[in-house]
Scaffold this motif. Structure first.
Motif, mmCIF file in Angstrom:
data_model
loop_
_atom_site.group_PDB
_atom_site.id
_atom_site.type_symbol
_atom_site.label_atom_id
_atom_site.label_comp_id
_atom_site.label_asym_id
_atom_site.label_seq_id
_atom_site.Cartn_x
_atom_site.Cartn_y
_atom_site.Cartn_z
ATOM 1 N N ILE A 61 -8.539 -33.977 25.919
ATOM 2 C CA ILE A 61 -7.895 -35.271 25.705
ATOM 3 C C ILE A 61 -7.847 -36.068 27.008
ATOM 4 O O ILE A 61 -8.067 -37.296 27.010
ATOM 5 N N ASP A 62 -7.594 -35.386 28.125
ATOM 6 C CA ASP A 62 -7.593 -36.074 29.413
ATOM 7 C C ASP A 62 -8.969 -36.659 29.715
ATOM 8 O O ASP A 62 -9.087 -37.790 30.229
ATOM 9 N N ILE A 63 -10.015 -35.906 29.395
ATOM 10 C CA ILE A 63 -11.384 -36.407 29.631
ATOM 11 C C ILE A 63 -11.646 -37.625 28.751
ATOM 12 O O ILE A 63 -12.249 -38.620 29.202
ATOM 13 N N GLY B 132 -12.102 -43.727 28.469
ATOM 14 C CA GLY B 132 -11.638 -44.981 27.874
ATOM 15 C C GLY B 132 -11.131 -44.868 26.449
ATOM 16 O O GLY B 132 -10.863 -45.890 25.805
ATOM 17 N N ALA B 133 -10.984 -43.629 25.934
ATOM 18 C CA ALA B 133 -10.486 -43.472 24.562
ATOM 19 C C ALA B 133 -8.989 -43.757 24.523
ATOM 20 O O ALA B 133 -8.225 -43.182 25.296
ATOM 21 N N VAL C 88 -7.314 -40.573 19.492
ATOM 22 C CA VAL C 88 -6.934 -39.160 19.397
ATOM 23 C C VAL C 88 -6.017 -38.948 18.195
ATOM 24 O O VAL C 88 -6.182 -37.997 17.425
ATOM 25 N N ALA C 89 -5.034 -39.847 18.032
ATOM 26 C CA ALA C 89 -4.087 -39.700 16.924
ATOM 27 C C ALA C 89 -4.787 -39.781 15.577
ATOM 28 O O ALA C 89 -4.410 -39.081 14.626
ATOM 29 N N ARG C 90 -5.826 -40.619 15.483
ATOM 30 C CA ARG C 90 -6.547 -40.751 14.227
ATOM 31 C C ARG C 90 -7.254 -39.457 13.845
ATOM 32 O O ARG C 90 -7.282 -39.072 12.671
ATOM 33 N N VAL D 287 1.505 -37.055 17.506
ATOM 34 C CA VAL D 287 0.516 -37.188 18.582
ATOM 35 C C VAL D 287 0.812 -38.428 19.427
ATOM 36 O O VAL D 287 0.780 -38.362 20.669
ATOM 37 N N ILE D 288 1.080 -39.548 18.788
ATOM 38 C CA ILE D 288 1.353 -40.768 19.537
ATOM 39 C C ILE D 288 2.561 -40.580 20.460
ATOM 40 O O ILE D 288 2.525 -40.931 21.655
#
Length: 295
Positions: free
Chosen positions: A200-202, A207-208, A213-215, A287-288
């Motif tokens: 997730i950090d990557i 630019g994500a 991620v939440a989706r 997640v958010i």
């Protein structure tokens, strides 16, 4: 920004994702059964009210002469009842029917013998004004010594209150099962976030946004919820079908009958999509909030 065809997180490979459907399945089954209980009790209350709400019974003490012939007190009583505007229908209960009523308690042989039984008259009543039932009861007692009129409305109302209490308990249990399912999803999402923290950090560096991620977690929650909900609903439907086949078929209004009605059957159908949507929403919100709290 990351492209539309960029690889997503491998969420389906996590142990939490593999076991989560089997955690949600029993909760979905219990939630569906709770809705079946609510629907069954609701239909039973309606059946009691429809069958007994406007009925009454007159009890005449057992005659001293046990010859099983016509009760001589019956004709004067019926003549009196026919003149009552509150009474819509009069039906003397045959002795064989009275014997069948007491047979489960005293035994078929004793009930069919010389057991003294009261003479019964079933009535259908028109809507009564305040005080009319008390006056009718008094006139019946004056017509035949010892006769009494009983209206089941009071104890039907008590049965209805018990049924509503059972429904409230089933709804409460359903809420607990739903909360347990939501907590299971939250735990699985937090575990997956910890496992994929580096990935997730990557993605953030690339630019994500958090929504990307939440989706992915929401879609995973939707898939897991569909699997678990479908499995639980199938188990619940099989249990309801088996119980319905095992219970005796009866038309007596007061005897238990498995009749889930629209609430119960609708619950069996809607538990799966509702659980899937709820799992997706819980996963997305978790997640958010977690990503915004991360440094």
């Amino acid at each position: 920004m990351i492209g539309r065809r960029a690889a997503g997180l491998p969420l389906g490979r996590d142990l939490s994702a593999r076991f989560l459907p089997w955690l949600l399945a029993p909760m979905a089954a219990l939630l569906a059964l709770a809705l079946v209980a609510v629907g069954t009790v609701d239909r039973a209350i309606d059946r009691w009210a429809a069958a007994l709400g406007d009925s009454a019974t007159i009890w005449l003490p057992a005659p001293e002469d046990v010859d099983h012939g016509p009760d001589p007190r019956l004709m004067p009583l019926i003549a009196q009842l026919e003149a009552e505007p509150l009474i819509r229908e009069i039906r003397p209960v045959p002795r064989a029917e009275a014997q069948a009523l007491v047979a489960p308690w005293v035994g078929a042989e004793l009930a069919a013998g010389d057991l003294p039984l009261p003479t019964l008259v079933d009535l259908r009543l028109a809507p009564a004004q305040p005080g009319e039932m008390a006056a009718l009861t008094e006139r019946v007692a004056q017509t035949v010594d010892g006769a009494r009129l009983e209206q089941p409305g009071d104890w039907v109302e008590r049965l209805a209150r018990i049924g509503r209490a059972v429904q409230a308990g089933a709804v409460g249990l359903g809420v607990l099962f739903a909360l347990a399912a939501a907590l299971a999803v939250v735990f699985a999402v937090k575990t997956a976030l910890a496992i994929h923290r580096d990935t997730i950090d990557i993605l953030h560096v690339m630019g994500a946004p958090d929504d990307y991620v939440a989706r992915q977690f929401a879609m995973q929650g939707l898939r897991v919820g569909l699997i678990g909900g479908a499995a639980g609903s199938i188990v619940a439907a099989l249990l309801v079908t088996g119980a319905g086949a095992a219970l005796p078929d009866t038309t007596a209004p007061l005897l238990p009958r498995l009749d889930p009605g629209p609430i119960g059957w609708g619950g069996l159908v809607l538990v799966t999509p509702a659980l899937a949507v709820a799992a997706a929403l819980v996963a997305r919100i978790t997640v958010i909030r977690r990503l915004r709290a991360m440094p």
